[in-house]
Design a protein around this motif. Structure first.
Motif, PDB file in Angstrom:
ATOM      1  N   ALA A   1      33.630  -0.923  82.022  1.00 58.31           N
ATOM      2  CA  ALA A   1      32.212  -0.711  82.312  1.00 58.31           C
ATOM      3  C   ALA A   1      31.357  -1.688  81.515  1.00 58.31           C
ATOM      4  CB  ALA A   1      31.815   0.724  81.967  1.00 58.31           C
ATOM      5  N   HIS A   2      30.533  -2.453  82.224  1.00 57.33           N
ATOM      6  CA  HIS A   2      29.684  -3.448  81.560  1.00 57.33           C
ATOM      7  C   HIS A   2      28.223  -3.093  81.796  1.00 57.33           C
ATOM      8  CE1 HIS A   2      28.275  -7.087  79.840  1.00 57.33           C
ATOM      9  NE2 HIS A   2      27.925  -7.646  80.973  1.00 57.33           N
TER      10      HIS A   2
ATOM     11  N   GLY B   1      27.915   2.097  81.758  1.00 53.17           N
ATOM     12  CA  GLY B   1      28.460   2.952  80.704  1.00 53.17           C
ATOM     13  C   GLY B   1      28.117   4.408  80.906  1.00 53.17           C
ATOM     14  N   LEU B   2      26.927   4.667  81.444  1.00 56.83           N
ATOM     15  CA  LEU B   2      26.520   6.045  81.729  1.00 56.83           C
ATOM     16  C   LEU B   2      27.320   6.617  82.893  1.00 56.83           C
ATOM     17  CD1 LEU B   2      24.543   8.466  81.351  1.00 56.83           C
ATOM     18  CD2 LEU B   2      23.055   7.323  83.024  1.00 56.83           C
TER      19      LEU B   2
ATOM     20  N   ILE C   1      36.917   1.330  79.131  1.00 57.10           N
ATOM     21  CA  ILE C   1      36.505   0.295  78.183  1.00 57.10           C
ATOM     22  C   ILE C   1      35.016   0.038  78.425  1.00 57.10           C
ATOM     23  CG2 ILE C   1      36.740  -2.137  77.552  1.00 57.10           C
ATOM     24  CD1 ILE C   1      39.681  -1.908  78.471  1.00 57.10           C
ATOM     25  N   TYR C   2      34.232   0.133  77.374  1.00 62.05           N
ATOM     26  CA  TYR C   2      32.776  -0.032  77.500  1.00 62.05           C
ATOM     27  C   TYR C   2      32.334  -1.313  76.821  1.00 62.05           C
ATOM     28  CZ  TYR C   2      27.764   0.808  76.724  1.00 62.05           C
ATOM     29  OH  TYR C   2      26.403   0.689  76.678  1.00 62.05           O
TER      30      TYR C   2
ATOM     31  N   THR D   1      35.028   7.225  75.509  1.00 58.42           N
ATOM     32  CA  THR D   1      35.294   5.788  75.500  1.00 58.42           C
ATOM     33  C   THR D   1      36.613   5.510  74.800  1.00 58.42           C
ATOM     34  OG1 THR D   1      32.908   5.421  75.292  1.00 58.42           O
ATOM     35  CG2 THR D   1      34.347   3.523  74.910  1.00 58.42           C
ATOM     36  N   LYS D   2      37.502   4.809  75.472  1.00 53.56           N
ATOM     37  CA  LYS D   2      38.777   4.432  74.846  1.00 53.56           C
ATOM     38  C   LYS D   2      38.560   3.298  73.849  1.00 53.56           C
ATOM     39  CE  LYS D   2      43.407   4.287  74.682  1.00 53.56           C
ATOM     40  NZ  LYS D   2      44.283   5.423  74.356  1.00 53.56           N
ATOM     41  N   ILE D   3      37.855   2.243  74.294  1.00 46.42           N
ATOM     42  CA  ILE D   3      37.585   1.073  73.446  1.00 46.42           C
ATOM     43  C   ILE D   3      36.174   0.576  73.749  1.00 46.42           C
ATOM     44  CG2 ILE D   3      38.224  -1.319  72.898  1.00 46.42           C
ATOM     45  CD1 ILE D   3      41.067  -0.636  73.853  1.00 46.42           C
TER      46      ILE D   3
END
Length: 295
Positions: A26-27, A32-33, A45-46, A77-79
């Protein structure tokens, strides 16, 4: 994507069930939301497109709201991917235990683009007017008024310089102040025209008030231009020529115009940046991030 926020979140959940991806990347804040507001078994991944709470123009209350939202979303969030040491520090300040990994940004202009779009003659030929360029949206984050203040100082000092803003605004009226102050606003350009506009520049001056890490600075480095940037947190740890005020910027631009040695020094810094923020490094770091997400 559907029109409402809720429908976008649900559309994302349906897409994950349908596609069953190994990873979601997610960019930007909105992505991200949509991807993290509801938990999912797929690792997310954010990669923020700047943390909004880092915007110096926002009120303290709004910064607190955005920070609180980012904190809550970080639990799904993983990373978190950070483009700079400053961005990594902001991510860790939300929740110290979360995983943060670095990913170098890369320019949008490649060596093959330069071969395709630039003439075989010397790239930076002579021209009548000393040209200062900035690339970006005409928007508060990019601080067009700061850029215009430098142009005003140069004009008051009798400098016959050409100031060029490569990009445009969502509304044409937002570009009127720059034009009124003698700045050429190109509007949005295709890559060939962007390269041509940068080719006519003597120096790239980035006027933004805050950033993640701007692609336009990397594009200027790819074009082998002398680069001047503002003293921003995102540039901490990068060996670039930094200024604090419009007067500082004017003095540095004057040095670029007058001193061949100063030009050479800034071009050397540009080449070092292009080497550090390379596609090769980007690829290796991204592979490492995805490997960690799947581990």
């Amino acid at each position: 994507m559907p029109s409402s926020i809720v429908s976008r979140i649900l559309a994302f959940k349906r897409a994950v069930r349908l596609i069953r991806p190994d990873i979601v990347h997610a960019h930007s804040s909105w992505a991200g939301l949509y991807t993290r507001i509801l938990p999912t078994r797929t690792p997310v991944i954010y990669e923020p497109h700047c943390f909004v709470f880092d915007d110096p123009r926002r009120s303290r209350f709004l910064k607190s709201v955005y920070r609180g939202m980012e904190l809550l979303l970080s639990f799904n969030t993983k990373i978190t991917v950070a483009l700079t040491a400053h961005e990594a520090k902001l991510a860790r300040s939300l929740r110290p235990g979360q995983k943060v990994m670095k990913l170098s940004n890369v320019p949008t202009i490649s060596a093959s683009d330069l071969t395709a779009y630039l003439p075989a003659s010397k790239k930076l030929g002579s021209q009548k007017l000393f040209t200062v360029s900035m690339v970006g949206r005409v928007a508060p984050q990019k601080d067009p008024d700061f850029f215009a203040q430098v142009a005003d100082i140069a004009a008051a000092a009798g400098r016959d310089w050409r100031f060029q803003w490569i990009g445009g605004a969502d509304k044409v009226d937002d570009e009127s102040d720059l034009r009124r102050r003698g700045i050429n606003v190109t509007g949005w350009l295709e890559k060939a025209s962007l390269i041509s506009a940068l080719e006519t520049s003597d120096v790239y001056f980035h006027s933004a008030s805050y950033e993640g890490f701007p692609l336009s600075v990397l594009d200027a480095a790819a074009m082998d231009l002398p680069i001047i940037v503002r003293e921003l947190a995102c540039f901490e740890g990068f060996d670039l020529h930094k200024i604090g005020t419009p007067q500082d910027a004017y003095e540095s631009l004057k040095s670029v115009e007058r001193s061949a040695d100063f030009q050479i020094m800034l071009r050397t810094l540009s080449r070092n940046l292009a080497e550090e923020m390379s596609v090769k490094n980007h690829r290796l770091e991204l592979q490492s991030i995805y490997g960690e997400a799947l581990a």
